[in-house]
Design a protein around this motif. Sequence first.
Motif, PDB file in Angstrom:
ATOM      1  N   LYS A   4       0.811  -1.218   0.000  1.00  0.00           N
ATOM      2  CA  LYS A   4       0.000   0.000   0.000  1.00  0.00           C
ATOM      3  C   LYS A   4       0.844   1.266   0.000  1.00  0.00           C
ATOM      4  O   LYS A   4       0.617   2.175  -0.799  1.00  0.00           O
ATOM      5  N   GLU A   5       1.819   1.331   0.896  1.00  0.00           N
ATOM      6  CA  GLU A   5       2.534   2.582   1.129  1.00  0.00           C
ATOM      7  C   GLU A   5       3.885   2.672   0.433  1.00  0.00           C
ATOM      8  O   GLU A   5       4.352   3.763   0.146  1.00  0.00           O
ATOM      9  N   ARG A   6       4.516   1.532   0.171  1.00  0.00           N
ATOM     10  CA  ARG A   6       5.865   1.577  -0.403  1.00  0.00           C
ATOM     11  C   ARG A   6       5.911   1.125  -1.854  1.00  0.00           C
ATOM     12  O   ARG A   6       6.991   0.993  -2.418  1.00  0.00           O
ATOM     13  N   GLY A   7       4.750   0.860  -2.444  1.00  0.00           N
ATOM     14  CA  GLY A   7       4.702   0.552  -3.864  1.00  0.00           C
ATOM     15  C   GLY A   7       5.293  -0.774  -4.248  1.00  0.00           C
ATOM     16  O   GLY A   7       5.787  -0.930  -5.381  1.00  0.00           O
ATOM     17  N   ALA A   8       5.264  -1.761  -3.335  1.00  0.00           N
ATOM     18  CA  ALA A   8       5.739  -3.107  -3.671  1.00  0.00           C
ATOM     19  C   ALA A   8       4.631  -3.827  -4.422  1.00  0.00           C
ATOM     20  O   ALA A   8       3.939  -4.701  -3.886  1.00  0.00           O
ATOM     21  N   LEU A   9       4.469  -3.482  -5.696  1.00  0.00           N
ATOM     22  CA  LEU A   9       3.309  -3.920  -6.463  1.00  0.00           C
ATOM     23  C   LEU A   9       3.318  -5.419  -6.750  1.00  0.00           C
ATOM     24  O   LEU A   9       2.261  -6.008  -6.995  1.00  0.00           O
ATOM     25  N   ALA A  10       4.487  -6.049  -6.723  1.00  0.00           N
ATOM     26  CA  ALA A  10       4.546  -7.491  -6.953  1.00  0.00           C
ATOM     27  C   ALA A  10       3.802  -8.259  -5.867  1.00  0.00           C
ATOM     28  O   ALA A  10       3.405  -9.415  -6.079  1.00  0.00           O
ATOM     29  N   LEU A  11       3.581  -7.648  -4.723  1.00  0.00           N
ATOM     30  CA  LEU A  11       2.853  -8.301  -3.643  1.00  0.00           C
ATOM     31  C   LEU A  11       1.371  -8.444  -3.949  1.00  0.00           C
ATOM     32  O   LEU A  11       0.658  -9.174  -3.239  1.00  0.00           O
ATOM     33  N   SER A  44     -10.028   3.860  -2.233  1.00  0.00           N
ATOM     34  CA  SER A  44      -9.209   4.735  -1.396  1.00  0.00           C
ATOM     35  C   SER A  44      -9.562   6.186  -1.685  1.00  0.00           C
ATOM     36  O   SER A  44     -10.142   6.508  -2.728  1.00  0.00           O
ATOM     37  N   ALA A  45      -9.210   7.056  -0.765  1.00  0.00           N
ATOM     38  CA  ALA A  45      -9.413   8.485  -0.988  1.00  0.00           C
ATOM     39  C   ALA A  45      -8.592   8.937  -2.192  1.00  0.00           C
ATOM     40  O   ALA A  45      -7.493   8.416  -2.441  1.00  0.00           O
ATOM     41  N   ARG A  46      -9.126   9.883  -2.940  1.00  0.00           N
ATOM     42  CA  ARG A  46      -8.435  10.331  -4.149  1.00  0.00           C
ATOM     43  C   ARG A  46      -7.045  10.859  -3.855  1.00  0.00           C
ATOM     44  O   ARG A  46      -6.093  10.600  -4.593  1.00  0.00           O
ATOM     45  N   VAL A  98      -4.688   7.973  -3.340  1.00  0.00           N
ATOM     46  CA  VAL A  98      -4.342   7.328  -4.611  1.00  0.00           C
ATOM     47  C   VAL A  98      -3.268   8.136  -5.335  1.00  0.00           C
ATOM     48  O   VAL A  98      -2.314   7.578  -5.886  1.00  0.00           O
ATOM     49  N   ARG A  99      -3.425   9.460  -5.324  1.00  0.00           N
ATOM     50  CA  ARG A  99      -2.415  10.309  -5.978  1.00  0.00           C
ATOM     51  C   ARG A  99      -1.066  10.171  -5.290  1.00  0.00           C
ATOM     52  O   ARG A  99      -0.020  10.083  -5.939  1.00  0.00           O
ATOM     53  N   THR A 100      -1.076  10.148  -3.966  1.00  0.00           N
ATOM     54  CA  THR A 100       0.180  10.056  -3.223  1.00  0.00           C
ATOM     55  C   THR A 100       0.860   8.709  -3.433  1.00  0.00           C
ATOM     56  O   THR A 100       2.076   8.634  -3.647  1.00  0.00           O
ATOM     57  N   ARG A 101       0.069   7.633  -3.384  1.00  0.00           N
ATOM     58  CA  ARG A 101       0.633   6.289  -3.525  1.00  0.00           C
ATOM     59  C   ARG A 101       0.924   5.923  -4.962  1.00  0.00           C
ATOM     60  O   ARG A 101       1.755   5.064  -5.242  1.00  0.00           O
ATOM     61  N   GLY A 102       0.195   6.520  -5.889  1.00  0.00           N
ATOM     62  CA  GLY A 102       0.353   6.181  -7.294  1.00  0.00           C
ATOM     63  C   GLY A 102      -0.476   4.989  -7.722  1.00  0.00           C
ATOM     64  O   GLY A 102      -0.380   4.549  -8.871  1.00  0.00           O
ATOM     65  N   HIS A 103      -1.299   4.447  -6.831  1.00  0.00           N
ATOM     66  CA  HIS A 103      -2.172   3.324  -7.180  1.00  0.00           C
ATOM     67  C   HIS A 103      -3.244   3.185  -6.107  1.00  0.00           C
ATOM     68  O   HIS A 103      -3.140   3.768  -5.017  1.00  0.00           O
ATOM     69  N   ASP A 104      -4.281   2.411  -6.432  1.00  0.00           N
ATOM     70  CA  ASP A 104      -5.352   2.105  -5.488  1.00  0.00           C
ATOM     71  C   ASP A 104      -5.137   0.672  -5.005  1.00  0.00           C
ATOM     72  O   ASP A 104      -5.384  -0.272  -5.755  1.00  0.00           O
ATOM     73  N   PRO A 105      -4.667   0.465  -3.783  1.00  0.00           N
ATOM     74  CA  PRO A 105      -4.284  -0.873  -3.335  1.00  0.00           C
ATOM     75  C   PRO A 105      -5.417  -1.893  -3.399  1.00  0.00           C
ATOM     76  O   PRO A 105      -5.214  -3.020  -3.871  1.00  0.00           O
TER      77      PRO A 105
END
Length: 304
Positions: free
Chosen positions: A79-86, A134-136, A139-146
Amino acid sequence: MRGLRTVREWWADLTDLVLPAECGGCGRAREVLCPRCRTALSGDPPCRVRPDPEPPGLPAVHAAAPYTDEVRAALLAHKERGALALAAPLGAALAGAVRAGLREAWTATCGTGAPEVGGERRVRDPVLLVPVPSARGAVRTRGHDPARRIALAAAGELRRTGVPARVLAVLRQRYAVADQSGLDARRRLDNLAGALAVAPGGGGLLRGGAVVLVDDLMTTGASLVEAARAVRVATDVAAESGAGSGTYGTARSAVYPAVAGEGREERKTGPRMAGPYGGGRVAREALCAAVVAASTDSFEINRN
């Protein structure tokens, strides 16, 4: 020699971009999620969970694992560190929770005649995964919607096991809400009340199969309560207007597995549940939810 060292350094940097530098759960092994952390996430069967206090309007919720240690670390890394492979292992865990919810609902609606989800008797009606948005700003801060990303992975996992599933990201935030992290259960409910709505036309889409609300985490249940409210309102409005009745025939209110008819596109029987509902016994309360993880206290209902 110097040139060779440069190539090696370049190759190491490239490998770090493609492969995970550490396990998302414990940080030790060089893989997405090490065997120990995968066991913590998906080693036990998903359970029915219920927060204490249980908020009114909360649908039945199943979770894959308690929100502790390696599971917490993996969810936060995604969610927070962008480990998208998870998203893949988290989606597989969520798919397990969805299957558990479907089995429970089929047992309630059809008794012993319920089909095995992903087994020899396949689910015919589609499973519609509706992620809690997630809040808009987040989403902008994280770069994705977990939640949406995990839901997509879960839908793929369900399809691989014979369950026709797709993601309907139809929920929208109507206005900005306060950060939930510092709020207690009551204030979270108040903060989110009326905050979500189904996008125009989404109510008709939600009447096309079994609806399961999905999220990465449940703590107080406030987000799922508000998501369920928005879905119920939208499906009620769609039922009254007759929208979306072309393919599936009769209007459906808040939906769950329909009693399957013959053929693939000619199912016309609305959802039914055990008990006296009157008016054809169309289910009014037929919505459930699944999450990757839930607070440890919410698992207490499974202990004697």
